[in-house]
Motif scaffolding. Structure first.
Motif, mmCIF file in Angstrom:
data_model
loop_
_atom_site.group_PDB
_atom_site.id
_atom_site.type_symbol
_atom_site.label_atom_id
_atom_site.label_comp_id
_atom_site.label_asym_id
_atom_site.label_seq_id
_atom_site.Cartn_x
_atom_site.Cartn_y
_atom_site.Cartn_z
ATOM 1 N N ARG A 306 30.911 -2.333 -23.620
ATOM 2 C CA ARG A 306 30.372 -3.540 -22.993
ATOM 3 C C ARG A 306 30.555 -4.788 -23.863
ATOM 4 O O ARG A 306 30.273 -5.894 -23.415
ATOM 5 N N ASP A 332 28.962 -8.134 -18.060
ATOM 6 C CA ASP A 332 27.839 -7.877 -17.153
ATOM 7 C C ASP A 332 28.149 -6.650 -16.295
ATOM 8 O O ASP A 332 28.288 -6.744 -15.077
ATOM 9 N N LYS A 333 28.287 -5.526 -16.956
ATOM 10 C CA LYS A 333 28.555 -4.260 -16.273
ATOM 11 C C LYS A 333 27.620 -3.201 -16.833
ATOM 12 O O LYS A 333 27.119 -3.316 -17.960
ATOM 13 N N SER A 393 29.247 -1.627 -11.441
ATOM 14 C CA SER A 393 28.310 -2.699 -11.143
ATOM 15 C C SER A 393 26.868 -2.189 -11.098
ATOM 16 O O SER A 393 25.930 -2.985 -11.036
#
Length: 425
Positions: A306, A332-333, A393
């Protein structure tokens, strides 16, 4: 620049993959490494506590930075060894010196440090065979379950959680008087049991400034629903859904800042990772369960994917105490990892089972942990064999990818949990 990573697990493969993205690195070396690191680096077979062999490897291969994966060489003083050697002293080591490594190497030191510097943690006292009766009396002041921790390193086995007062007294005696965990339990920390939800926060520091890395939560028990024996970790997720901005701000103010300031006040020049094991209580406040002085495994396998920043540049900042100047960003995962383990693990298990199918994986990252190469075949060599990491997501999307990838992998006795993230989905 040439870089050496010390270690052989999934954490070290994750470091190697992330560092291999940097344009500043010419050649990566991993000692002793595994079948995964052999594909992207040069593996060198040596003992992590044979500092003379490490020295010869560094000098022979013109290595300009050493990244230490596991805790044992740090507690044994590998960083101090480099600083004391004229030929090595200018080669940065990412990982604390012996004095900083006491945060993990001694539970008693760690608890004293937290108490002295106002870091929230459980009430505790430490005991030896010389004050065993006082230990019994202290246990009687606590509510079950009772937590007993060997002061020193005990290969992850030195923590006991017991529901019976009589059993706790007996185990205390076994630990301090009968050396149940060897020298590691000559001193035992007894602490009150913290209730809440566990998670981990990771900090990279140059001793002055710091970067807070993504939060993670791992799953230690071998059985689904967190049942059965403890393991080194069966999977992990990042970020942790309940660790929102408000909670993480509390962690920074109540835990991270006092820890960094405390190290400075103790004149401990700490350069490396601080792994902060936390409990979030019913009021939404953090308490520290423990410090570790390195990244966790399998948490590394969900934290590093990340991070968008160049990991080598961050390490340069640690070495030069310019970490505050380095850019740091996180995607943003959601990342999830599922650990594939040998049949029988965490008890007796067989090795040298051929692993197939992992070469075909496309939608996940395959991190090798307990693997080795023999005659162009990849074989199992440890209890925890591979970590299958995916990004998505949501937790659900990432896990679906990991489990689809796992369906393609096979080795005799392969076992894994099918419910990673079950408690936060």
């Amino acid at each position: 620049m040439n870089v050496l990573i010390l270690g052989s697990g999934g954490r070290e493969h994750a470091f190697a993959l992330k560092l291999s993205e940097s344009k500043k690195i010419n050649q990566l070396f991993v000692a002793p490494g595994n079948a995964g690191t052999a594909k992207i680096a040069v593996n060198i077979h040596l003992s992590l506590t044979d500092f003379e062999a490490i020295k010869q490897t560094v000098l022979k291969n013109d290595i300009k930075m050493v990244v230490v994966g596991p805790e044992v060489p740090l507690v044994e003083g590998v960083h101090d060894f480099f600083l004391a050697d004229a030929a090595l002293k200018n080669i940065p080591v990412i990982g604390p010196k012996k004095d900083g490594a006491l945060l993990e190497g001694s539970k008693d030191f760690s608890k004293q440090f937290m108490q002295k510097h106002g870091v929230p943690t459980a009430r505790y006292k430490s005991f030896t065979s010389n004050n065993l009766e006082e230990g019994y009396t202290f246990l009687e002041t606590l509510e079950p379950p009772f937590v007993l921790k060997a002061d020193g390193l005990a290969a992850g086995k030195g923590v006991l959680i017991l529901n019976s007062l009589d059993a706790a007294k007996q185990e205390l005696k076994e630990m301090v008087s009968h050396q149940k965990f060897g020298d590691a339990s000559s001193t035992v920390v007894i602490e009150e049991f913290l209730k809440g939800i566990e998670l981990s926060v990771f900090v990279l520091t140059d001793g002055k400034s710091y970067k807070i890395l993504p939060s993670a939560k791992d799953y230690k028990r071998i059985g689904e629903g967190d049942t059965g024996l403890n393991t080194g970790g069966m999977g992990a997720i990042s970020p942790v859904p309940f660790a929102d901005i408000a909670f993480l701000n509390k962690v920074e103010e109540l835990v991270v800042k006092p820890t960094i300031i405390g190290l400075q006040e103790e004149n401990i020049d700490y350069r490396g990772f601080i792994f902060i094991g936390l409990m979030m209580n019913d009021n939404g406040n953090p308490s520290v369960v423990e410090y570790n002085v390195r990244m966790g495994d399998p948490e590394t396998e969900v934290v590093l994917p990340r991070i968008e920043s160049d990991l080598f540049e961050l390490f340069e900042g640690v070495a030069n105490q310019t970490l505050h100047e380095k850019s740091f960003s996180v995607i943003d995962k959601t990342a999830t990892t599922v650990m594939l383990v040998s049949g029988g693990y965490p008890e007796a298990y067989q090795k040298n089972k051929e692993i197939s199918g992992f070469e075909t994986i496309e939608e996940s990252i395959v991190y090798h942990a307990g693997t080795t190469l023999k005659d162009d075949k990849t074989l199992t060599s440890g209890g925890r064999v591979m970590a299958i990491t995916s990004l998505g997501s949501s937790i659900e999307e990432a896990l679906e990818k990991s489990y689809r990838s796992i369906d393609k992998i096979h080795f005799d006795g392969m076992n894994y949990r099918k419910d990673i993230g079950f408690d936060v989905r």
